[in-house]
Write a protein that holds these residues in place. Structure first.
Motif, short mmCIF file in Angstrom:
data_model
loop_
_atom_site.label_atom_id
_atom_site.label_comp_id
_atom_site.label_asym_id
_atom_site.label_seq_id
_atom_site.Cartn_x
_atom_site.Cartn_y
_atom_site.Cartn_z
N PHE A 1 24.97 -81.31 -7.58
CA PHE A 1 24.51 -81.29 -6.17
C PHE A 1 23.90 -79.60 -6.11
CE2 PHE A 1 26.10 -84.54 -3.14
CZ PHE A 1 26.93 -85.24 -3.82
N PHE A 2 22.76 -79.57 -5.41
CA PHE A 2 22.49 -78.05 -5.04
C PHE A 2 22.78 -77.81 -3.56
CE2 PHE A 2 21.14 -75.72 -8.51
CZ PHE A 2 20.48 -76.92 -9.72
N PRO A 3 23.90 -77.96 -3.11
CA PRO A 3 24.11 -77.75 -1.53
C PRO A 3 23.33 -76.63 -1.01
CG PRO A 3 26.30 -77.88 -2.67
CD PRO A 3 25.14 -77.62 -3.59
N GLY A 4 22.66 -76.70 0.18
CA GLY A 4 21.97 -75.63 0.65
C GLY A 4 20.74 -75.22 -0.33
N ALA A 5 19.92 -76.16 -0.76
CA ALA A 5 18.94 -75.70 -1.77
C ALA A 5 17.76 -75.33 -0.83
CB ALA A 5 18.40 -77.27 -2.32
N VAL A 6 17.83 -75.62 0.21
CA VAL A 6 16.40 -75.09 1.12
C VAL A 6 17.30 -74.58 2.58
CG1 VAL A 6 14.52 -75.32 2.40
CG2 VAL A 6 14.79 -76.53 0.19
N LEU A 7 17.11 -73.37 2.72
CA LEU A 7 17.98 -72.63 3.78
C LEU A 7 17.01 -71.70 4.43
CD1 LEU A 7 21.85 -72.26 2.64
CD2 LEU A 7 20.84 -74.50 4.28
N PRO A 8 17.25 -71.28 5.71
CA PRO A 8 16.48 -70.37 6.54
C PRO A 8 17.10 -68.96 6.47
CG PRO A 8 17.49 -71.82 7.98
CD PRO A 8 17.98 -72.36 6.85
N GLY A 9 17.30 -68.47 5.43
CA GLY A 9 18.42 -67.15 4.98
C GLY A 9 18.28 -66.81 3.69
N SER A 10 18.85 -65.67 3.43
CA SER A 10 19.13 -65.18 2.16
C SER A 10 20.46 -66.04 1.45
CB SER A 10 19.50 -63.71 2.09
OG SER A 10 18.24 -63.12 2.82
N HIS A 11 20.20 -66.56 0.24
CA HIS A 11 21.18 -67.06 -0.54
C HIS A 11 20.67 -67.27 -1.87
CE1 HIS A 11 19.34 -70.99 -0.70
NE2 HIS A 11 18.72 -70.58 0.31
N PHE A 12 21.61 -67.38 -2.86
CA PHE A 12 21.46 -68.02 -4.25
C PHE A 12 21.25 -69.20 -4.45
CE2 PHE A 12 21.15 -63.64 -5.54
CZ PHE A 12 22.13 -63.01 -5.31
N ALA A 13 20.74 -69.63 -5.33
CA ALA A 13 20.79 -71.33 -5.57
C ALA A 13 22.13 -71.65 -6.23
CB ALA A 13 19.60 -71.52 -6.55
N GLU A 14 22.81 -72.64 -5.68
CA GLU A 14 24.20 -72.90 -6.04
C GLU A 14 24.35 -74.20 -6.39
OE1 GLU A 14 27.37 -71.59 -3.82
OE2 GLU A 14 26.70 -69.47 -3.76
N ALA B 1 30.18 -59.80 -4.24
CA ALA B 1 29.35 -58.93 -4.87
C ALA B 1 28.02 -58.60 -4.34
CB ALA B 1 29.33 -59.22 -6.42
N SER B 2 27.57 -59.96 -3.70
CA SER B 2 26.25 -59.95 -3.28
C SER B 2 26.31 -60.73 -1.84
CB SER B 2 25.16 -60.64 -4.18
OG SER B 2 23.90 -60.93 -3.38
N GLY B 3 25.60 -60.39 -0.83
CA GLY B 3 25.39 -60.94 0.45
C GLY B 3 24.88 -62.35 0.11
N PHE B 4 24.37 -62.51 -1.02
CA PHE B 4 23.66 -63.80 -1.22
C PHE B 4 24.56 -64.90 -1.85
CE2 PHE B 4 20.35 -61.32 0.02
CZ PHE B 4 19.09 -61.65 -0.49
N ASP B 5 25.71 -64.41 -2.19
CA ASP B 5 26.88 -65.22 -2.85
C ASP B 5 27.44 -66.28 -1.97
OD1 ASP B 5 27.84 -62.66 -5.20
OD2 ASP B 5 26.82 -64.57 -5.45
N PHE B 6 27.44 -67.30 -2.02
CA PHE B 6 27.86 -68.58 -1.10
C PHE B 6 29.03 -69.42 -2.04
CE2 PHE B 6 25.96 -68.48 3.02
CZ PHE B 6 25.30 -67.29 2.89
N GLY B 7 29.85 -70.09 -1.29
CA GLY B 7 30.31 -71.25 -2.11
C GLY B 7 29.77 -72.46 -1.48
N SER B 8 30.06 -73.55 -2.42
CA SER B 8 29.28 -74.81 -1.82
C SER B 8 30.04 -76.00 -2.48
CB SER B 8 27.79 -74.55 -2.51
OG SER B 8 27.80 -74.93 -3.79
N GLY B 9 29.65 -77.17 -1.89
CA GLY B 9 30.24 -78.37 -2.49
C GLY B 9 30.06 -79.65 -1.81
N TRP B 10 30.70 -80.59 -1.95
CA TRP B 10 30.67 -81.76 -1.29
C TRP B 10 31.92 -82.43 -1.13
CZ3 TRP B 10 31.51 -86.73 -3.49
CH2 TRP B 10 31.69 -86.57 -4.89
N LEU B 11 32.04 -83.44 -0.22
CA LEU B 11 33.53 -84.57 -0.18
C LEU B 11 32.86 -85.91 0.48
CD1 LEU B 11 35.33 -84.04 2.80
CD2 LEU B 11 34.30 -81.86 2.36
N LEU B 12 33.65 -86.76 -0.09
CA LEU B 12 33.44 -87.89 0.28
C LEU B 12 34.65 -88.64 1.11
CD1 LEU B 12 31.54 -90.79 0.04
CD2 LEU B 12 33.15 -91.41 -1.69
N ILE B 13 34.81 -89.10 2.09
CA ILE B 13 35.91 -89.85 2.87
C ILE B 13 35.53 -91.29 2.79
CG2 ILE B 13 37.24 -89.82 4.65
CD1 ILE B 13 36.33 -86.98 5.43
N PRO B 14 35.98 -92.00 2.10
CA PRO B 14 35.79 -93.65 2.05
C PRO B 14 36.51 -94.33 3.01
CG PRO B 14 36.78 -92.88 0.02
CD PRO B 14 37.04 -91.74 1.01
#
Lengths: 197, 197, 192
Positions: free
Chosen positions: A130-143, B116-129
């Motif tokens: 997954f690349f969550p938030g691959a396309v977002l309207p703001g500043s972010h790194f690809a994750e 460290a950077s304002g561009f650093d985020f966390g990301s992920g996914w989850l499934l609820i079957p």
């Protein structure tokens, strides 16, 4: 004539609200794209779609390489970036758990596949990312978050489950993905499919 | 001209029933503006034509810390009914942890204002079957990662799973996401909910 | 007018666009009182398969591993690998030359209640390929009680190593020969 904002399908009408309601749309498939093997890398074209139609990317792959190794890393470069990739890995092989990181690398690791030295030509590797938030309207790194499995033999310690998170500090919105093996080239039977969510 | 009724190739109208027959459907997107909310909530009831829920997300909060965990509370249940287990790697260290009888699931890792950077985020996914079941307790599985800098130990990747235990089994109708230490989400934080048939 | 996938307001798109909508539900199986279930005659027209399962088993224990078999092959030719966390202990396990490969763990009758279950998310990439071993990768979880050490988060993967070929049948089974119980459910999708 269709109204503005109304793309047409074979002279029929589809509107953007319908497009945005779709859960997943296949954007690219390497087999459909006619990729021939062996190939050193597989690059999607500029991923199609209006940017308001998908936010996340999801991918599924299976791969094997002609590397003179039993297993090989499968790598990904968002927007073709060959720098500033960071990975955190969690791995299980046999009875061993390992954790590892890669800093400031040329590519993101997304999994492990079999190489030419695996015990059988039918050995491949499978994975999803997954690349969550691959396309977002703001500043972010690809994750990235990814997981994979590969087995290179029938003996102990030859099965590998790999999990990764990653980021690329040179890429924000993703417009293309390039897949490549750490060494060698992908061989026939390899396939990468990318979906927009 | 219909405003929400795409027309199929044979000239017949199709409607929301057609949309609901798709294998997956985007059920909603929440992308809060910075500083406006410390929680993201999806409120149902979710369409009965879907059997599973999936959330794909990318998030960061204004917490005065480099990292935090993302939590998910089901059905606004603040009782001690959320149980979770995760295994993750950070740097060269594999770690496993459980949560018993909490008011939310730990479902991933995010960054805070001190990353460290304002561009650093966390990301992920989850499934609820099987989210509509009223006889089996609801669980989830997913994976997530974050990078809060570029130095060793700044990465995290984990596999998460959990279940609601105790109380009366009920369909999932509300999903509320917050940081473990709630703080306003930072744009372009985005959560997307999908239904799977 | 040119037909392609790129479109802006008013431009043409094609029915190929409609055909790219993924996933498509192939089938649902709700086993009860049986130890195995199968999805047979799987169309070979998709690119990948996605399976989601959730349920319980009748074992008079904390539960059983859930196995997968491809194309009705039940010989000892499956290899799986798992990584899991239980409490504060990460661990890894492998199974070699087994009669099925693990995709997860479902609780049995020793679970806290009949409402406790396990679940799994399984991907089978490029399942219609004829030159690779049938294989999968999965994430799974379960929580059979409220006390410490009764939950697990798992990453699993495995393959059949005796013959290459497309996957036309997927069989799920309890690895201890107990039965799936009511409310168990497996859904299989094709991804275009």
């Amino acid at each position: 004539m269709p109204l503005a904002g109304w793309p047409v399908v074979d002279n029929d009408i589809v509107n953007y609200s319908w497009l945005n309601a779709i859960g997943a749309v296949q954007l690219y498939d390497s087999t459909d794209a006619g990729v021939t093997f062996p190939v050193a890398s597989i690059a999607t074209p500029g991923l199609p779609w209006p940017t308001n139609a998908y936010t996340h990317l999801f991918g599924i792959w299976t791969a094997r390489t002609n590397s003179a190794t039993t297993v090989e890393f499968v790598l990904c470069r968002p927007n073709g970036s060959s720098s500033s990739s960071y990975n955190q890995a969690l791995r299980g092989a046999g009875a061993t758990v390992t954790s590892a990181e890669n800093l400031a690398s040329t590519s993101l690791k997304i999994g492990l596949c079999a190489g030419a030295s695996s015990h059988n030509a039918g050995d491949f590797g499978d994975g999803a990312f997954f690349f969550p938030g691959a396309v977002l309207p703001g500043s972010h790194f690809a994750e990235l978050t990814a997981f994979s499995f590969a087995a290179s033999n029938t003996t102990t310690g030859t099965g590998f489950v790999e999990n990764y998170s990653g980021k690329n500090q040179s890429v924000g919105n993703i417009t293309s993905l390039t897949f490549l093996p750490n060494t060698g080239s992908f061989v026939a039977g390899t396939r990468f499919t990318v979906y927009g969510l | 001209m219909p405003t929400a009724y795409p027309i199929a190739a044979d000239g017949t109208f199709v409607d929301t029933a057609f949309l609901n027959a798709l294998g997956s459907r985007n059920l909603g997107v929440v992308a809060p503006a910075s500083g406006t909310t410390a929680s993201v909530t999806f409120t149902g009831p979710f369409p009965s034509s879907y059997n599973h829920l999936m959330v794909v997300w990318k998030a960061r909060t204004a917490l005065a810390a480099a990292t935090d965990f993302l939590m998910c509370q089901v059905n606004n249940d603040t009782n001690s009914v959320h149980y979770w287990q995760e295994v993750h790697g950070t740097g060269a260290t594999a770690v496993s942890a459980e949560g018993l009888g909490q008011n939310a699931w730990r479902v991933g890792a995010i960054t805070g204002a001190s990353a460290a950077s304002g561009f650093d985020f966390g990301s992920g996914w989850l499934l609820i079957p099987n989210f509509r079941s009223t006889t089996l307790r609801h669980g989830f599985v997913g994976s997530s990662g974050e990078w809060s800098g570029t130095s060793t130990g700044n990465g995290f990747h984990g596999i998460f799973a959990g279940q609601i235990k105790l109380g009366v089994a009920a369909a999932v109708s509300i999903l509320k996401f917050t940081g473990l230490t709630p703080a306003n989400f930072t744009a372009p934080t985005t959560f997307t909910l999908y239904g799977l048939t | 007018m040119t037909k392609n996938l790129m479109f802006a307001p008013g431009e043409m798109a094609t029915t190929e666009f409609l055909n790219r909508m993924a996933p498509r539900l192939i089938g649902t199986n709700s086993p009860s009182g049986v130890a195995t279930l199968s999805f047979s005659s799987i169309p070979q027209t998709f690119k990948h398969l996605l399976l989601v399962g959730k349920g319980r088993v009748s074992s008079a224990t904390i539960g059983a591993g859930i196995g997968i078999r491809f194309n009705t092959v039940s010989t000892a030719n499956y290899h799986d690998q798992l990584l899991q966390g239980i409490v504060a202990t990460p661990s890894a396990q492998e199974a070699l030359l087994a009669t099925s490969a693990r995709i997860g763990f479902f609780p049995g009758t020793s679970a806290l209640s009949t409402a406790d279950d396990g679940w799994a998310y399984v991907l089978m990439p490029n399942y219609a390929a004829t030159t690779s071993f049938p294989s999968y990768v999965a994430l799974a979880g379960e929580h059979y009680n409220t006390t410490t050490g009764t939950g697990r988060a798992q990453h699993l993967g495995g393959q059949l190593q005796s013959a290459t070929g497309a996957i036309s049948t997927v069989t799920l089974l309890t690895q201890d020969a107990s039965n799936f119980v009511a409310d168990t459910r497996f859904d299989l999708w094709g991804l275009t």
